[in-house]
Structure formats: C-alpha cells, structure tokens
Design a protein around this motif. Structure first.
Motif, short mmCIF file in Angstrom:
data_model
loop_
_atom_site.label_atom_id
_atom_site.label_comp_id
_atom_site.label_asym_id
_atom_site.label_seq_id
_atom_site.Cartn_x
_atom_site.Cartn_y
_atom_site.Cartn_z
N VAL A 124 -99.11 24.80 47.28
CA VAL A 124 -100.43 25.06 46.60
C VAL A 124 -101.50 23.75 46.70
O VAL A 124 -102.32 24.01 47.36
N ARG A 129 -97.35 28.74 57.88
CA ARG A 129 -97.09 28.83 56.58
C ARG A 129 -95.72 29.34 56.35
O ARG A 129 -95.04 29.30 55.67
N PHE A 130 -95.10 30.11 57.53
CA PHE A 130 -94.04 30.80 57.39
C PHE A 130 -92.83 29.48 57.52
O PHE A 130 -91.84 29.55 56.92
N TRP A 131 -93.11 28.48 58.44
CA TRP A 131 -92.08 27.43 58.31
C TRP A 131 -92.16 26.52 57.15
O TRP A 131 -91.37 26.16 56.87
N GLU A 150 -102.42 22.93 50.46
CA GLU A 150 -103.51 24.06 50.95
C GLU A 150 -104.75 23.71 50.27
O GLU A 150 -106.00 23.77 50.95
N GLU A 191 -87.53 27.68 51.19
CA GLU A 191 -86.32 28.43 50.52
C GLU A 191 -84.94 27.99 51.04
O GLU A 191 -84.09 28.33 50.37
N TYR A 199 -103.14 36.59 55.98
CA TYR A 199 -103.18 36.62 57.40
C TYR A 199 -104.28 37.81 57.54
O TYR A 199 -105.30 37.59 58.18
N ARG A 242 -101.99 29.76 61.90
CA ARG A 242 -101.94 29.35 60.52
C ARG A 242 -100.79 30.02 59.75
O ARG A 242 -99.92 29.48 59.04
N ALA A 243 -100.62 31.38 60.00
CA ALA A 243 -99.71 32.46 59.40
C ALA A 243 -98.13 31.80 59.88
O ALA A 243 -97.29 31.71 59.03
N ALA A 299 -100.72 22.77 40.56
CA ALA A 299 -99.41 22.61 40.51
C ALA A 299 -98.81 23.35 41.59
O ALA A 299 -99.34 23.98 42.06
N GLU A 300 -97.55 22.79 41.89
CA GLU A 300 -96.77 23.41 43.19
C GLU A 300 -97.35 22.83 44.57
O GLU A 300 -98.29 22.90 44.92
N ARG A 346 -102.94 31.42 44.70
CA ARG A 346 -101.61 31.14 45.25
C ARG A 346 -100.63 30.63 44.22
O ARG A 346 -99.51 30.96 44.51
N PHE A 347 -101.01 29.76 43.40
CA PHE A 347 -99.81 29.41 42.27
C PHE A 347 -99.26 30.75 41.76
O PHE A 347 -98.10 30.80 41.40
N HIS A 356 -85.40 36.00 59.50
CA HIS A 356 -84.85 36.58 58.05
C HIS A 356 -84.23 37.93 58.45
O HIS A 356 -83.38 38.48 57.48
N ILE A 394 -97.81 35.84 53.15
CA ILE A 394 -98.23 35.31 54.46
C ILE A 394 -99.04 36.42 54.89
O ILE A 394 -99.99 36.04 55.53
N GLN A 446 -86.53 26.97 67.04
CA GLN A 446 -87.57 27.93 66.81
C GLN A 446 -89.01 27.44 66.14
O GLN A 446 -90.08 27.94 66.38
N ILE A 479 -82.29 26.10 63.67
CA ILE A 479 -83.32 26.98 63.75
C ILE A 479 -84.69 26.22 63.63
O ILE A 479 -85.65 26.35 64.46
N GLU A 483 -93.20 37.81 56.06
CA GLU A 483 -93.39 37.14 54.70
C GLU A 483 -94.73 37.84 54.09
O GLU A 483 -95.72 37.60 54.55
N ILE A 503 -96.04 38.99 62.36
CA ILE A 503 -96.30 38.06 61.32
C ILE A 503 -95.38 38.29 60.13
O ILE A 503 -95.10 39.54 59.65
N TYR A 534 -94.24 25.01 34.91
CA TYR A 534 -93.14 24.60 35.18
C TYR A 534 -92.94 23.27 34.55
O TYR A 534 -91.70 22.77 34.69
N GLN A 569 -92.64 27.82 54.06
CA GLN A 569 -91.94 28.47 53.28
C GLN A 569 -90.28 28.49 53.64
O GLN A 569 -89.81 28.70 52.85
N PHE A 570 -90.17 28.52 54.91
CA PHE A 570 -88.78 28.48 55.41
C PHE A 570 -87.95 27.33 54.77
O PHE A 570 -86.84 27.39 54.37
#
Lengths: 219, 222
Positions: B69, B95-97, B72, B103, A73, B91-92, B65-66, A96-97, A51, A69, B137, B133, A66, A64, B51, B99-100
C-alpha cells in the motif's frame, strides 16, 4: 470497436461477486461464464495458468486475475463513471489497506468456522467476530467505508455477506447481534442494484457448504 | 519541500527496505526511525494499531501501513521516475506479480526454517517451483521485471537479490544458479548494481548473523 468482456466465475464465490459488482457499477456489458471448479475448463487453465482460480476477467482476449486487481483495473479502464477508489492518494491508500485487510483475514478465518469443530472452531469463531468488529469500528458512523459513496472497501467486503447465514448456521453465532452496525451497512449496500443482483442466494450457499462439509467428512 | 516524510522501519527487514528504495528512486527526502521490535514504540502502536508492524510511512503526520500500500502511495504522490506502467493492463500485470511474490512468502519461510531431510527437500522443491514461475512468466526475457529499468515489482521481489542469499547460505542449498535459473540469476546481479539498491542494502555479515539467530529460534520453537 466494441469491447469484449468475459468473466470466468463461480456462482458462490465472494471474490467473483466483487468483479460482478464492479462491472455493474460501471454499467459494463459482459459475458458471464460459469466455471466448474472440480473440473476446470481449458479456458480457465489457459487464462490463469499460475493460480488456476476464478475470477478471471478477459478483456479483448487479455486475462486479468485476482479479484481486487481486477476491480482496480475496471476502475481505471471505465473511469468515466462511478469511481470506485477515491481520487486523493491518502484516501486511496486507506482504501487499499482495508481491502487488503479483508483479503488477508476474512476468508481463511471464516473457513475455520465452517470446516472445523470443537476448540479449533471456537478459536476460529472468536477471531472471525473480532475481524468483523475491527471492520465495524473502521466503518464508524459513515454510510459506506468510502464515506458518502460506495467504493472499493465496500465491494471487497459486502460480497461475504451472502456467506454470513452459513457462517452463523455452522458456527452457531449471530453476526447481527455481534456487529449490528455492520449488518445495517450490508442492508444499505443491498439497496444498490449492482450489489443485490451480484450476491448469491444465501440459502444456496448454505446448501453448497453442507455438501462440501459432507465431502470433507465433517458432517 | 514536501511536508515531513518519515519511515518507521527495521534495518534487517526487506519490507522497510522496499519503501526506502522507492523514496530514494524518486529523490524524496525522509527521516528514518529505527524501531525496536522487542519494545514497540508509541509511534508505531499509534500509526499502525491494526497490525503493529513496520514499515509505516508518515506523510505530514498521516500514517500509511502495509508495504504494498505504501509503495502505491509513493508512486501516486511522487510521480517522477515512475515505478508502475501507465497502461491499465500492464499495471494489473505488475500488481499480479507483486501479489504473487507476497503470497509465496510462506514457501520461502518454510525453506528458511527447515532442517536437513525430507522436510527440507520438499521446501526446496516448492521454492524452486516458485522461482521458475518468476523467471519464466514474470521476468521472461527482460532485464528487470519492469522491463529496461526497475519498477515496483523489482522492489517487491528485491529481497530475492540479497536476503535470499542468506537463506541459501544458512540452509546450504543454492537455488538461484546460472545453470538452473539463468535469467533470474542475471536479474539478481543487475538489480544489485542499480545505484539506489546498491547503496541501500543492509550489511551482509550483520544480516546473516541476524537471520541465523532467527532461524535457530524458529527451529528450537518447533
């Protein structure tokens, strides 16, 4: 072994501020490295190659990315003090929502308020206020979004407050008039040192956005 | 016996399918409620007033919802067959992937609604970049994004193993091929063979027809 914690950030970023607040809540010592977003450093490009954005937290050499996130962490690693997420899974899901809601909606809509004019801006302003009103309704009569204690949703949203003055100026609107309870919540959060020391100066944010608007050809 | 678990979903949606996969992987019993999105139910409006979208998970009557969420929540509530690593950094990274993937939805959306020409060429190029990617990655040399077995990242990206093939067929461009994206191509095959996934996929013909009509509507609305 002492932890090495570095934060790559930009002074005006409400996303970077979230990390600053979280680290302050946990009393974590870290090195702050200001980034030039118009001339990105090799370190930033190395630590966030996908990014190329701030904030990036580098913990013992490992990055780390985002902001939300990173905040989770931080909550998990420094778990012995100031919990940022509730312990109950349902409450965590609600947290989280709402943090996700802030992420999905607020920045892009806010951007319309300070980068557009005319009908597009009017529509942006309307949406922006509506989003803040939804959040204000969710807050209700609680002192914080998390209830009695300051937490994840509060962190995700309060950092936008130092941009409110700019949104109000460029959008010709009054957030205080539209969302008085939310502004009372902002004031309450700013009584915490972790928040007040992490937020950018709202006048400097206004100045920055003035410059950016000139560069975008809006002024 | 857990307090009633309900899933409000929509059969062609990969978002509601992810929730079903997670529950099945953990052996959690649930009632499924099919939502008519053209005529949204009181239950949906009440459970997701913000929503008004599916999926919604209801546990003992309490709505979540979502999909990210919900996933998890499922992981934390039913820890058997863990779908997230225990270690904070990993875990981080997971969560990154997740979110990726979320997005980059619009990138694939652009490809889905594109018509032949410059617009489509660009959309295909952008989509391929994202897939590269993910392969290089995200997946690396692992069989799954979760390593030796699937985890929430695989579930979140699971639409690439079934729904994306419909997109490829409709735009007549194949992106995930053994020559261009060998590891991602292998992941698609492996993911589809996981029993919980294999047994819980919408019918391909029906899905293709559904997606075709959505695509045609989007193109005519442009």
């Amino acid at each position: 072994m002492a932890d090495e914690v570095i934060l790559l950030d930009f002074w005006a970023s409400m996303f970077g501020m979230r990390v600053r607040v979280a680290l302050a809540e946990k009393g974590v010592h870290y090195q702050y490295k200001e980034q030039d977003l118009w001339n990105k450093s090799p370190l930033l490009l190395q630590m966030n190659p996908i990014h190329k954005k701030i904030p990036v937290l580098i913990h013992n050499g490992k990055p780390i990315c985002e902001s939300l996130i990173i905040v989770q962490y931080i909550d998990e690693v420094w778990h012995d003090k100031a919990p940022l997420l509730p312990s109950d899974p349902y409450q965590r899901a609600q947290a989280r929502f709402w943090a996700d809601y802030v992420d999905k909606k607020l920045y892009d809509t806010g951007r319309k308020v300070w980068t557009t004019k005319g009908d597009e801006q009017e529509a942006g302003k309307k949406d922006f206020i509506e989003i803040l009103k939804v959040l204000e309704r969710e807050l209700g009569d609680k002192p914080y979004f998390g209830g009695q204690s300051f937490g994840f949703v509060d962190i995700s949203l309060v950092t936008f407050s130092c941009w409110f003055h700019a949104y109000e100026t460029f959008g010709n609107l009054s957030i205080k008039k539209e969302c008085p309870k939310l502004m009372a919540w902002v004031k309450r959060c700013k009584e915490k040192e972790s928040v007040s020391k992490s937020l950018a100066d709202e006048k400097k944010v206004l100045e920055l956005l003035h410059t950016m608007r000139k560069n975008l050809g809006i002024e | 016996m857990e307090e009633g678990v309900k899933v409000v979903g929509f059969w062609p949606s990969p978002y509601s399918q992810k929730v079903i996969w997670a529950l099945k992987q953990k052996g959690v019993a649930y009632d499924y409620i099919e939502e008519d999105l053209s005529n949204k139910s009181q239950l949906l409006m009440k459970s997701n007033p913000v929503y008004k979208k599916i999926p919604v998970l209801l546990h003992g009557g309490k709505p979540i919802a979502e999909s990210s969420v919900i996933l998890e929540y499922i992981e934390e509530t039913w820890p058997q067959n863990p779908l997230l690593p225990k270690e904070a950094y990993e875990r981080a990274s997971a969560r990154f992937w997740i979110q990726f993937g979320a997005e980059k939805g619009p990138t694939f959306g652009s490809l889905f609604t594109s018509t032949a020409g410059e617009e489509q060429d660009k959309a295909a190029k952008d989509a391929l970049e994202v897939l590269k990617i993910l392969e290089e990655q995200g997946l690396g040399n692992n069989k799954f994004f979760g390593g030796d077995s699937i985890n929430l990242v695989d579930l979140a990206l699971g639409w690439l193993a079934h729904w994306f093939q419909c997109i490829e067929e409709l735009v007549e461009i194949k992106l995930i091929e053994p020559t261009t994206l060998p590891r991602l191509h292998a992941w698609v095959e492996n993911f589809n063979q996981v029993p919980v996934i294999h047994e819980n996929l919408p019918d391909k013909k029906r899905l293709l027809a559904h997606m075709k009509s959505i695509r045609e509507m989007s193109i005519s609305a442009k």
